[in-house]
Design a protein around this motif. Structure first.
Motif, PDB file in Angstrom:
ATOM      1  N   THR A 138     -41.547  49.109 -47.811  1.00 52.70           N
ATOM      2  CA  THR A 138     -42.533  47.956 -47.206  1.00 52.70           C
ATOM      3  C   THR A 138     -41.894  47.226 -45.530  1.00 52.70           C
ATOM      4  O   THR A 138     -42.842  47.098 -44.924  1.00 52.70           O
ATOM      5  N   SER A 139     -40.796  47.460 -45.632  1.00 57.11           N
ATOM      6  CA  SER A 139     -40.225  47.034 -44.395  1.00 57.11           C
ATOM      7  C   SER A 139     -40.326  47.816 -43.203  1.00 57.11           C
ATOM      8  O   SER A 139     -40.418  49.092 -43.385  1.00 57.11           O
ATOM      9  N   GLY A 140     -40.343  47.213 -42.154  1.00 53.15           N
ATOM     10  CA  GLY A 140     -40.482  48.090 -40.649  1.00 53.15           C
ATOM     11  C   GLY A 140     -39.181  48.300 -40.083  1.00 53.15           C
ATOM     12  O   GLY A 140     -38.197  47.575 -40.383  1.00 53.15           O
ATOM     13  N   PRO A 141     -39.098  49.127 -39.014  1.00 48.57           N
ATOM     14  CA  PRO A 141     -38.120  49.141 -38.120  1.00 48.57           C
ATOM     15  C   PRO A 141     -37.828  47.876 -37.288  1.00 48.57           C
ATOM     16  O   PRO A 141     -38.616  47.243 -37.136  1.00 48.57           O
ATOM     17  N   GLY A 142     -36.479  47.761 -37.059  1.00 49.35           N
ATOM     18  CA  GLY A 142     -36.164  46.534 -36.363  1.00 49.35           C
ATOM     19  C   GLY A 142     -35.741  45.711 -37.378  1.00 49.35           C
ATOM     20  O   GLY A 142     -35.571  44.225 -37.206  1.00 49.35           O
ATOM     21  N   THR A 143     -35.622  45.917 -38.565  1.00 50.59           N
ATOM     22  CA  THR A 143     -34.996  45.186 -39.920  1.00 50.59           C
ATOM     23  C   THR A 143     -33.908  45.597 -40.558  1.00 50.59           C
ATOM     24  O   THR A 143     -33.856  47.005 -40.440  1.00 50.59           O
ATOM     25  N   LYS A 144     -33.089  44.868 -41.216  1.00 48.01           N
ATOM     26  CA  LYS A 144     -32.184  45.487 -41.925  1.00 48.01           C
ATOM     27  C   LYS A 144     -32.589  45.753 -43.109  1.00 48.01           C
ATOM     28  O   LYS A 144     -32.044  46.863 -43.820  1.00 48.01           O
ATOM     29  N   GLU A 145     -33.666  45.029 -43.703  1.00 42.78           N
ATOM     30  CA  GLU A 145     -34.521  45.367 -45.031  1.00 42.78           C
ATOM     31  C   GLU A 145     -34.769  47.072 -45.113  1.00 42.78           C
ATOM     32  O   GLU A 145     -34.760  47.497 -46.234  1.00 42.78           O
ATOM     33  N   PRO A 201     -29.912  48.028 -27.640  1.00 45.49           N
ATOM     34  CA  PRO A 201     -28.719  47.452 -28.354  1.00 45.49           C
ATOM     35  C   PRO A 201     -29.005  46.600 -29.753  1.00 45.49           C
ATOM     36  O   PRO A 201     -28.141  46.745 -30.801  1.00 45.49           O
ATOM     37  N   GLU A 202     -29.935  45.801 -29.754  1.00 43.97           N
ATOM     38  CA  GLU A 202     -30.326  45.035 -30.675  1.00 43.97           C
ATOM     39  C   GLU A 202     -30.594  45.795 -32.084  1.00 43.97           C
ATOM     40  O   GLU A 202     -30.066  45.480 -33.111  1.00 43.97           O
ATOM     41  N   TRP A 203     -31.245  47.126 -31.817  1.00 44.11           N
ATOM     42  CA  TRP A 203     -31.705  47.820 -33.061  1.00 44.11           C
ATOM     43  C   TRP A 203     -30.474  48.714 -33.526  1.00 44.11           C
ATOM     44  O   TRP A 203     -30.172  48.651 -34.875  1.00 44.11           O
ATOM     45  N   GLN A 204     -29.668  49.111 -32.530  1.00 40.94           N
ATOM     46  CA  GLN A 204     -28.566  49.816 -32.867  1.00 40.94           C
ATOM     47  C   GLN A 204     -27.749  49.060 -33.567  1.00 40.94           C
ATOM     48  O   GLN A 204     -26.747  49.544 -34.513  1.00 40.94           O
ATOM     49  N   THR A 205     -27.391  47.653 -33.099  1.00 33.74           N
ATOM     50  CA  THR A 205     -26.599  46.859 -33.686  1.00 33.74           C
ATOM     51  C   THR A 205     -26.793  46.621 -35.254  1.00 33.74           C
ATOM     52  O   THR A 205     -25.778  46.474 -35.964  1.00 33.74           O
ATOM     53  N   LEU A 206     -27.990  46.729 -35.398  1.00 35.56           N
ATOM     54  CA  LEU A 206     -28.563  46.490 -36.838  1.00 35.56           C
ATOM     55  C   LEU A 206     -28.075  47.646 -37.714  1.00 35.56           C
ATOM     56  O   LEU A 206     -27.495  47.124 -38.795  1.00 35.56           O
ATOM     57  N   PHE A 207     -28.243  48.808 -37.347  1.00 37.33           N
ATOM     58  CA  PHE A 207     -27.887  49.935 -37.720  1.00 37.33           C
ATOM     59  C   PHE A 207     -26.287  50.012 -38.117  1.00 37.33           C
ATOM     60  O   PHE A 207     -25.892  50.251 -39.167  1.00 37.33           O
ATOM     61  N   ASP A 208     -25.605  49.642 -37.244  1.00 40.31           N
ATOM     62  CA  ASP A 208     -24.119  49.571 -37.067  1.00 40.31           C
ATOM     63  C   ASP A 208     -23.746  48.458 -38.286  1.00 40.31           C
ATOM     64  O   ASP A 208     -22.843  48.865 -38.943  1.00 40.31           O
ATOM     65  N   GLU A 209     -24.429  47.438 -38.214  1.00 41.47           N
ATOM     66  CA  GLU A 209     -23.774  46.341 -39.156  1.00 41.47           C
ATOM     67  C   GLU A 209     -23.990  46.900 -40.487  1.00 41.47           C
ATOM     68  O   GLU A 209     -23.112  46.717 -41.486  1.00 41.47           O
ATOM     69  N   VAL A 210     -25.181  47.298 -40.902  1.00 44.84           N
ATOM     70  CA  VAL A 210     -25.351  47.910 -42.295  1.00 44.84           C
ATOM     71  C   VAL A 210     -24.552  48.947 -42.511  1.00 44.84           C
ATOM     72  O   VAL A 210     -23.971  49.029 -43.686  1.00 44.84           O
ATOM     73  N   CYS A 211     -24.297  49.797 -41.764  1.00 42.62           N
ATOM     74  CA  CYS A 211     -23.132  51.136 -42.047  1.00 42.62           C
ATOM     75  C   CYS A 211     -21.953  50.515 -42.214  1.00 42.62           C
ATOM     76  O   CYS A 211     -21.299  50.709 -43.386  1.00 42.62           O
TER      77      CYS A 211
END
Lengths: 218, 460, 464
Positions: free
Chosen positions: C342-349, C443-453
């Motif tokens: 249901t979620s879109g990109p740009g979210t952690k969900e 950067p903002e989007w990459q950061t979210l990805f890195d955080e979840v990893c």
């Protein structure tokens, strides 16, 4: 709790169980006890259907139960309510409105449309369901021959949106656009497309479709 | 084909043209205008003449047909819209239409070249069963009877009565199955005939777009084969045809286009048919930008195109087109007579004489017994048609006219809805194993060849 | 007839026969009785239950095997409904077993240096799961088509590639069943091969024809100079277990040109099959009859919540992983889940949603993963390769993990998205999340990805 409220609770359980026989028996008993058919419809059938619609929204029940409940209500209407109304020569149950529903040409998906059909029926609308892969000309012709109030179109596929546009074009061509409200739904449709087409409304769930139709008919 | 860049423009017209009900199109855009144009351009000829040689008349018929094409356009039944071309667009279509094409592959090429009336130049010949239904077990011998004829430049397939024993249902996956079976059988035919690169008219088992675009694909029929798209009577197209054409354009496939105006239908008699025929061929080119354009008019009751009164209409229309355009026109023999009769030979011969002297680029035939009798088709009548065609290359219209008239006298008795001379099926006229004509049919053919020599001075 | 994909021509003709000759059934009867009733009865008979407090990844082999038996029985009882002929297509149990017995247990798609080999896996198996990545039909404008897809196709962890759909073709609306579908198919193909060339992977198998709504697009796009037999063509059921002429035409076409195909279907949670247990059963019976009807090379299942349209709803996820276990333990199916969050990109969900289903499916024994139709595929351009990259990394990290060990990870992820599904976070479109010149995530989007990893590493010791 009034007697009819108790009856309504029982009626709801019978609908959920899908027991047409019991539903008919109960309805007959209540009417023989002096309740007017229209009162039974308004105080027992309608609220039960409304409750069923809510439970389907939250998926406490699923589509088969909703289909079965609608079929049971149809049976009760056919066998008990309608004959009783005719016999008493009283005013019948007023339909909330008449809606034509179709999945447009090129698209075979129907579950979303079927859910809207069911929800409309449980909310007192008369529905003409044309099925799937319906050509624009058939939609327009049947809207006319069935004298509907609302045309509802559904599509899951962006490549079928041009056929929705055709419906508007054909209505304009016949100069009958103002005789109907036209609404749309389905994953492919968007509020922007709806506005571009000059539709009367757009909904992305069955519940929204019902609310839209009720607003149109108000 | 360099004119295919206008594909998108054509498809746009089908989506954006003015909305018209079909019945209104038939009356207001076909029937009434044609009647008016016949009067305006004084389209008429002597009833006793079956092949005219009046260039002024031909040009007037062309003008009438052009005007009809311009003012009527094409009706797309799928969108209920009229597809219209401006004068500039139509003139461009005509000016840029291809005047020659080479089909097939390798050593088995077929050259087709536009011609003028009375021109002494080679006419290509396509011989085939043109969709006549044939049982599965006879497909190969029937089509081999055509493919082995050296005078035929290429062939057009019969259709199958069934596919792997099942009925072929239009619009269903069985169309795809049948067309792929047609692929397999066709390649067996051309390979056995030693002409593997010969162009094949296809796909005959494709009533909708499904079979055609499925089988014109990897491992299937080739772009170098001869694919079909048609205008439905009168001047109508639909999504099926346009989908096919889009596919042909994209795959670089040769497109053969045809239109079957109805003699006795909305265009009226032979005069109206002639006007409609001209308009049809112009609009075929505009809509489908094919290589060859074929008029295959059909008698409203008899379904043939060799009915005597139709011949002058076909001739004058072809003359008008061939005098004023470079379209690669064809004549298509759909005879009332079937194989195993002399009628089929007389009829095909008459039409060949009319067509060749009127300037066609390609002679096609024969859809014997109007194409509806199962397996009533053989390569022998196609061979005969080719022979007459090449003999007619040496004739002018004036020289051919009395021959045509004499031939109509010979076959007009068969132009009836009862007791039609439908002939016999293939396996009663050919040795199925050796694929040679049986003596009776061979004998009849030789008799008619001799008649042509004795009576008309034509050595076939 | 060729057999690049193990297709048996007689089996195909039999399927087509059944569509023409089976008993006539009203569609409403099909839905309510043949599907609805039979599903409920079979669930009872085999005691197939999935409760809301069961783990999201079950580890009950007996349940999985009972589900398989139930599915086999139900497949023989139900079969397939042909909408065009209104006929009931049925196969006997023996016929179905015969068809399943000859299914290939691996396939190599694509060409040259860019092939991908998909193998049959069992639950917990330590073997490679192929990543079939892309935006899967998400609508995208003609202008953004190339950069959007190039960003995906250059990801080495994506082994088979599936594009989004064109919103228009040459500036015109694409009309299903019309010649414009054909034009769009060709345009899509041209763009697809330009993208493959740009990323230096000309032989990579493409999911196609994405724009095809009817057989027109598929047949037009897969021909001389078009998509290749070695690409991954598509064919599907309509819910539940329904086919139509256009699908059967595609099946016939693939047989004749020797093409690979991915067959897929989407049972509906809350629809005629009922709840979670019904969906699990549908995964099995649907796969079996789909094999009989289409003989597709690959088998993709994307059950969907009837209101939310997502495959990542917790109940749906639980059902799907059980279905995959049943299939992978008992047949040679090359299966995959279809990840539709249901979620879109740009979210952690979106990472939690896609990761949860990928993780559950991997340990359940899927052979490959289709990811991801972000934001349910309804918002133009709302997709990015980062969610697919996350799926790929997590999937490969979980190859060989037990179901019991994976369950907490999946539960952890589900907890982090389930409450957002009713009012989903649609995120942002591609062009707001990626630099359109470099195609790199901003950067903002990459950061979210890195955080979840990092979260996954910290919580579960998995290096992504």
């Amino acid at each position: 709790m009034s007697n009819l409220e108790n009856v309504q609770k029982d009626f709801l359980e019978i609908l959920l169980a899908g027991d047409s026989k019991k539903a008919v028996t109960l309805a007959k008993e209540v009417l023989e006890g002096g309740t007017a058919p229209t009162e039974f419809f308004e105080k027992c059938i309608s609220p039960s259907l409304e409750e069923i619609g809510k439970r389907f929204e939250t998926l406490d029940i699923f589509l088969p139960e909703m289909v079965t409940a609608a079929d049971v209500v149809q049976t009760v209407n056919d066998k008990v309510i309608t004959p009783a109304v005719e016999a008493s020569e009283s005013e019948g149950i007023t339909s909330a409105g008449k809606v034509l529903m179709a999945t447009v040409q090129g698209d075979l998906h129907d579950i979303g449309k079927n859910m809207v059909v069911l929800m409309l029926k449980v909310n007192g609308f008369e529905v003409v369901d044309l099925g799937t892969n319906v050509s624009p000309s058939e939609i327009v012709e049947r809207a006319e021959s069935e004298s509907v109030n609302i045309i509802g179109m559904s599509s899951l596929l962006t490549t079928c949106l041009p056929y929705m546009k055709d419906v508007f074009d054909y209505l304009d061509g016949k100069d009958t656009r103002n005789e109907y409200a036209v609404i749309m739904g389905g994953a492919a449709t968007t509020p922007e497309f709806s506005e571009e087409m000059g539709a009367n409304g757009y909904g992305h769930s069955a519940a929204e479709a019902v609310a839209l139709c009720q607003k149109i008919m108000a | 084909m360099r004119t295919r860049g206008r594909l998108h423009s054509v498809l746009d017209k089908a989506e954006t043209g003015p909305i018209v009900e079909e019945r209104e199109f038939d009356i207001e855009y076909i029937q009434k205008p044609i009647q008016a144009l016949i009067k305006k351009y004084d389209v008429k000829w002597d009833k006793d003449v079956f092949l005219t040689a009046d260039d002024d008349l031909a040009d007037r018929v062309y003008q009438a047909g052009y005007e009809l094409a311009l003012n009527t356009g094409v009706y797309c039944t799928s969108t209920k819209r009229r597809m219209v071309w401006t004068k500039a667009e139509l003139d461009e279509v005509i000016a840029t239409s291809p005047s020659s094409v080479i089909m097939g592959e390798g050593d088995d090429l077929a050259h087709i070249q536009a011609r003028r009336p009375d021109e002494d130049s080679r006419v290509a010949v396509c011989g085939g069963a043109y969709g006549i239904p044939v049982p599965e077990n006879l497909f190969v011998p029937v089509m081999l009877s055509y493919a082995q004829e050296p005078l035929l430049d290429f062939i057009d397939n019969c259709s199958l009565v069934s596919t792997y024993g099942r009925p072929i249902r239009a619009g269903s996956p069985w169309e795809s199955v049948a067309c792929w079976q047609e692929v397999d059988l066709s390649f067996e035919v051309v390979n056995r005939a030693g002409r593997p690169g010969m162009a094949i008219g296809c796909a005959e088992n494709s009533p909708t777009h499904i079979g055609e675009i499925s089988s014109n694909s990897i491992g299937g029929f080739r772009p170098s084969d001869w694919h079909h798209a048609a205008l439905v009577s009168e001047l109508k197209t639909n999504y099926d045809q346009l989908i096919k054409v889009a596919h042909f354009a994209r795959t670089g496939s040769h497109i053969h286009t045809f239109a079957n105006n109805i003699y006795g239908g909305y265009p009226g008699g032979a005069d109206g048919m002639a006007v409609a025929l001209v308009a049809s061929l112009i609009l075929l080119q505009a809509t489908y930008f094919g290589c060859t354009v074929n008029p295959g008019p059909t008698h409203a009751n008899l379904s043939c195109d060799t009915f005597p009164a139709m011949l002058p209409g076909i001739g004058v229309a072809l003359q008008g087109l061939n005098r004023n355009t470079d379209l690669m026109t064809t004549a298509f023999a759909r005879t009332a007579g079937g194989p195993g009769t002399k009628n089929v030979l007389y009829e095909a011969g008459a039409l060949a004489l009319v067509g060749v002297t009127s300037g066609i680029a390609l002679m096609e035939g024969v859809q014997s017994a109007v194409g509806v009798q199962q397996a009533h088709c053989t390569g022998l009548e196609a061979r005969f048609t080719a022979q007459v065609t090449h003999a007619a290359e040496k004739l002018t219209r004036e020289q051919a006219a009395p021959i045509v008239k004499a031939l109509t006298e010979k076959y007009k008795g068969g132009m009836t809805t009862e007791n039609r001379p439908i002939g016999k099926p293939f396996d009663q006229l050919y040795d199925v194993d050796k694929v040679v004509p049986l003596p009776e049919w061979q004998g009849m053919y030789e008799e008619v060849c001799q008649e042509f020599e004795k009576e008309f001075g034509l050595t076939l | 007839m060729g057999n690049i994909n193990g297709m048996d021509y007689e089996v195909l003709l039999t399927a087509l026969d059944r569509a023409e000759n089976g008993p006539i059934v009203d569609e409403k009867v099909w839905d309510a009785e043949i599907i609805g009733k039979n599903f409920q009865e079979t669930l009872k008979k085999y005691d197939i239950k999935l409760e809301k407090d069961d783990p999201y990844v079950t580890a009950d082999d007996d349940l999985a095997d009972r589900l398989w038996e139930a599915g086999m029985e139900l497949a023989a009882k139900t079969g397939v409904y042909c909408i065009d002929t209104k006929r009931h297509m049925q196969w006997t149990r023996d016929e179905l077993e015969g068809i399943l017995a000859v299914m290939p247990d691996q396939v190599t798609v694509g060409e040259g240096d860019d092939t991908a080999t998909i193998i049959h896996r069992r639950p917990e198996e330590d073997s490679h799961v192929v990543i079939y990545g892309g935006p899967f039909g998400i609508p995208i404008t003609e202008e953004l088509f190339i950069p959007f897809h190039e960003a995906y196709a250059r990801e080495p962890l994506i082994e088979i590639f599936n594009m989004g759909t064109l919103l228009s073709t040459r500036g015109r609306m694409i009309r299903a069943g019309s010649p414009w579908e054909s034009i769009a198919a060709w345009q899509e193909k041209e763009l697809a091969f330009e993208i493959l060339d740009r990323v230096g992977r000309p032989g990579m198998a493409m999911g196609c024809v994405e724009i095809a709504t009817t057989e027109v697009g598929e047949l037009a796009g897969t021909t001389y100079g078009g998509y290749r037999p070695t690409d991954c063509h598509k064919i599907n059921f309509i819910s539940e277990q329904k086919t139509a002429y256009h699908h059967l035409i595609e099946a016939a076409h693939y047989a004749h040109i020797d093409a690979f195909s991915e067959s897929y279907f989407n049972p509906m949670y809350g629809g005629y099959v009922g709840g979670g247990a019904g969906v699990a059963l549908a995964c099995v019976s649907g796969s079996i009859v789909m094999r009989a009807a289409y003989q597709g090379t690959l088998n993709n299942i994307g059950p969907t919540h009837v209101h939310l349209s997502a495959s990542t709803h917790p109940e749906v996820l639980r059902a799907l992983q059980l279905g995959l276990q049943a299939l992978s333990r008992n047949g040679n199916f090359l299966t995959s889940p279809f990840i539709r969050p249901t979620s879109g990109p740009g979210t952690k969900e979106i990472f939690y949603e896609t990761g949860a289903l990928a993780a559950a499916a991997t340990v359940a024994g899927c052979s490959y993963i289709d990811a991801a139709q972000s934001a349910r595929g309804t918002k133009t351009g709302h997709a990015s390769p980062l969610e697919v990259l996350f799926v790929a990394k997590l999937t490969h990290a979980l190859e060989g993990m037990s179901r019991v060990d994976a369950a907490p990870l999946v539960a952890w992820m589900v907890d982090r998205y389930k409450d957002s599904q009713v009012d989903p976070l649609l995120g942002k479109p591609f062009q707001e999340l990626h630099d359109l010149e470099t195609l790199d995530p901003k950067p903002e989007w990459q950061t979210l990805f890195d955080e979840v990893c990092q979260e996954v590493e910290t919580e579960f010791g998995l290096k992504l």
